[in-house]
Each structure stands twice: as C-alpha cells, then as structure tokens.
Scaffold this active site. Sequence first.
Site, PDB file in Angstrom:
ATOM      1  N   ASP A 294      23.755   0.920 -23.121  1.00  0.00           N
ATOM      2  CA  ASP A 294      24.922   0.148 -23.546  1.00  0.00           C
ATOM      3  C   ASP A 294      25.279   0.515 -24.982  1.00  0.00           C
ATOM      4  O   ASP A 294      24.460   1.061 -25.718  1.00  0.00           O
ATOM      5  CB  ASP A 294      24.664  -1.350 -23.405  1.00  0.00           C
TER       6      ASP A 294
ATOM      7  N   GLU B 169      27.229  -7.277 -24.342  1.00  0.00           N
ATOM      8  CA  GLU B 169      27.078  -8.554 -25.023  1.00  0.00           C
ATOM      9  C   GLU B 169      27.991  -9.642 -24.462  1.00  0.00           C
ATOM     10  O   GLU B 169      27.721 -10.827 -24.626  1.00  0.00           O
ATOM     11  CB  GLU B 169      27.338  -8.382 -26.528  1.00  0.00           C
TER      12      GLU B 169
END
Length: 400
Positions: free
Chosen positions: A82, A142
């Site tokens: 990520d 997130e």
Amino acid sequence: MADSTKIANLLKDCRVDLSWQREFYEDLHAHPELSHEEERTAGRILERLRAFDCEIVQPIGGFGAVAIFRNGPGPTALFRADFDGLPVQEETAVAYASRNGNMHVCGHDMHTTALLGACALLDAHRDAWSGTFLALFQPAEESSMGAKYMLADSLTTRVPKPDICLGQHVMPGKAGDVLSRPGAIMAGCDSLRITIHGRSAHASMPHAAVDPTYIAAMVITRLQAIVGREVAPHDFFVISVGELHSGDKNNIIPETAELVLNTRYYKPDVAKRVYASLERMVRAECVASDAPKPPEFEYFAHGEVTDNDPAAHETVRAVFDAVFGAASGTAEPSTASEDFCYLPQAWGVPYYFWFIGSTPAELADNPPVNHQAIFLPDYEPTVASSTQAAAAAVLAYLAN
C-alpha cells in the site's frame, strides 16, 4: 515445497543493484499523499516499474496498479504493498521529513520500496523461478476502501488469478526482524455511530427535558461492563469511544447526542455477540430515561480479521527461517487492522501476512508505534529485510 536453503543462498549471493531504493524511499517519505489523492506517488511507482520486464495494468480503483511478471508455466503469486499517507504533522528530524502536513506514519513508503526491490530481484533472476508474479500496488488502505475500490474496478478479471496472496507490514520491534504466525495476526474492526434522541429544553428547566447527554454518559459507562462481564477473559475485544457530540450551547439541553465507537477483535462471533449486547443496553438506557424515540445504530468502516492460512505459514515460515535465521521469529497478534485480506477473499485463495520490525536500536526501550508523529523505520535493516522477505515469500511458491 520450495527448497528453503536454495532460496536463502540465492538471496544471499544475488548482486542486483538496489542502491536506488534509498532515494526512492526518501522521496516518497518527503511527499506523502492522503488516501484517494496519491497521484504523484503512483507516478513514481510507474516510473520504477517501467525499468522491469513486466506488463503494467493501471489505473485500477483510483491510483492502483498491478505489474505482471510472466515467466513460463507455474503457479501465480501476488504480493501487495500500500502507498497512502495520513494527515499527521511529522515530528522527526530527518532531512527528508515531510513538510506538507501529511506523513507516511504507518510505513507504507517502506512497503512500496520493498516490493519494488523484490520486483528488481525477481526480474533479474528469472532463471530461479517459473510462473507468474503479480506486484500489486494499492492506494487508500487508511480509508479501508483501497482494496474494495480495486475489486470494484474489475481487478479479478484484469489480472491472472493468484494461487496465493502475500503481504507485510512494518511494525515496532527490532529493526530487521521478520515476525510471522499462523491464524489471526491482525484484528477485525468496526465503527458504530449511535444516535440518542431526547427532548430539548432550557438548561434551567431539566425537568422539562429528556437529556440525551446524560443517556450518552450512562452508555459510555456501561460499555466496558459488556467487555468485562460478557466477554470471556481469554477472548479479545476492545470498545473505544472516539467521538461524542451533544449540543452546541451551554444553556440548552440538546435534542440529540451522537456517539461514534470503534471496536477491535479476533473472533467475528464474539463481535456479533457484543453488538447484540451493546444494542440491548443502549435501548434499555433510552427506555430508562423515557427517550421519545428509540436509538439509531449505523455500522461502517468494517475491517476483516487478517487470518493467516496454516498451510501457507508452513511454506513461507520455512523459507524465512532459512533466509533470516535468528531474525525470523513468531509475531504477537496486532490489535490494528488491515484491508489486505479483501483481495484473496475475492479470488477465494489462501493468504499470508507478516510483520517486519523497524525500531532503531536506541529507541528499543520505548519504541514509537505506527501513526505516531515520530514513527520512522530504521532504514537499512528494515528495507533489507522487507525486500528480501517479499522476494523470499514469492520464491517459496515460484522457485524452480
């Protein structure tokens, strides 16, 4: 099963130039971008991927991308990294600290740098493996939406189906340690918004009101009783009140109050029981205070438990032990959460996820944790282990 010793020797003896990783990492760290806004970061990733012999599929789900390394017949292994940051003002003193009010405070810049390093290793040593390697770069972890957005953008039909999905996360712990375990390694989570209805009145006339602030206070007090008295001591469950909104004037008893909760757990069946108890308790408090309307419940931001496949653990851990020796250890389950497992779940394939220690030796007694403004991995040992761990895990499935 792959020959762990051969994989260890390959990684030990390889002479691939990875010196570019430091500049790449420091550049990403200095320019963090929030979830769904990672245009510059995605551009830097694509620049590096174009140096390899791979097919690049992008964009997927916003700024996501997958690099497909095809190398003859064999299994398909996917590795995910990520790359979004968080709205945190950095408080480190390094020259490459971010100055834009955001920060790579969870280590996603390291995740991305490591996966690109693994791409370089596997691209340069195609004689050592056979099959297909998928390097997946995911935005917006997130927000808990990045994996879902990639799947909604037809990820599963745009790239080959993997036989195994792999991933890792930098964490507090001795820098360079590689920590793994079967079963639950990261918690599931939910957020819950509760709206409590009352009756507004002048603050000097509480007898004319039904005070939702008071009801909310009683709910907060009783929440921990659910965990303390209805959850078995050997089970893990956390309820935290992150927000309380009630009124906006000191001399007015408001009409509503709103609580926003966050939960963490390792067993979804425990969460189901707790939510039933929680709703029962909130409704009872509203009845006890004669609230004019029942409370309202909204569940959102769900995250699955990251639950490692036992067979994948046996395969990958044997390679980690051979590659890292004493630095390969057993992870304690983290109470944080991830959206990684949505990817393998969409294909219906097993997965394996592990931790990389990142704490500088001088901070070992009081290690900063992810999402703190002073969190910063010790670069050299962390990038070396995370790069080699990514390559080693892929080779555990694709090595000749």
